[in-house]
Enzyme design. Sequence first.
Site, short mmCIF file in Angstrom:
data_model
loop_
_atom_site.label_atom_id
_atom_site.label_comp_id
_atom_site.label_asym_id
_atom_site.label_seq_id
_atom_site.Cartn_x
_atom_site.Cartn_y
_atom_site.Cartn_z
N ALA A 24 -2.51 -2.19 -9.59
CA ALA A 24 -1.83 -1.16 -10.35
C ALA A 24 -1.02 -1.80 -11.47
CB ALA A 24 -0.92 -0.35 -9.42
N GLY B 231 -4.41 -2.17 -5.94
CA GLY B 231 -5.07 -0.90 -6.22
C GLY B 231 -6.52 -1.05 -6.59
N GLU C 36 -8.29 -1.29 -3.36
CA GLU C 36 -8.28 0.05 -2.76
C GLU C 36 -9.27 0.97 -3.45
OE1 GLU C 36 -3.80 0.74 -1.14
OE2 GLU C 36 -3.98 0.34 -3.29
N GLU D 153 0.34 -6.87 -2.35
CA GLU D 153 1.56 -6.09 -2.55
C GLU D 153 2.79 -6.69 -1.87
OE1 GLU D 153 -1.84 -3.08 -2.97
OE2 GLU D 153 -1.39 -4.83 -1.73
#
Length: 257
Positions: free
Chosen positions: A65, A108, A111, A131
Amino acid sequence: MSYKSILVETKNRVGVITINRPKAMNALNGQVMSEMVAALQAFDADDAIGAMVLTGNERAFAAGADIKEMSGKSASDMFKGSFVDAWDDIRKIKKPIIAAVSGWALGGGSELAMLCDMIVASETAKFGQPEINLGIIPGAGGTQRLTRAVGKAIAMEMVLNDRKLSAEEALAYGLVNRVVPAERYLDEAISLAQAIAERAPVAAQIGKEAVNQAFETSLTEGVYVERRLFNFLFATEDQSEGMAAFIEKRKANWQGR
């Protein structure tokens, strides 16, 4: 529709979406996610498209992200915001989606790849959930889908200690479908998507739904759902055509209804 952060094209019956933020290692910000959802939904509604490929570039599928966009947000901002909701919108796409991954797929990005129905990886692909280095945990399904794919022990190490998986490790653990040389990974993903797109359209979408139920229900409930969906397909024209073509030893002419 014009897009600023993604590229969209069609190849026969395959819709191809490319994340296009190379200077930011294809980091996923709100604009990328909203445009991606819009493009996927448009392909999902297009009868000329049977499957989709989601990709980045050889250096990075998506390196996570966009931290600059997230860093100043409060807990209430994240709760009220819609950034992570985009993953839920992608989960609702009915047609098969194949992730073509090369280079980094982190946070992300990992993911997002796992949210797709299949993953074709280049030999350079690396998957991770780093993360923990930011003082947070995965928030778009990483702890859940990763654990279901690779098992508790490996998922724990990835989430708690930033372990990265090479493409070959990801293949061995069942996270990806296949690993190919970097120069062929996108073509391989498109070829796989095209093969699926030539199958019975309604049955392919129903099959995707049924397999996904295996992750969300008990065995008894999942078998019940499968049986209901199986029976439903006997109300489609494609079922009649497919069985007639088999008996008559010819290629089926799918209508998608």
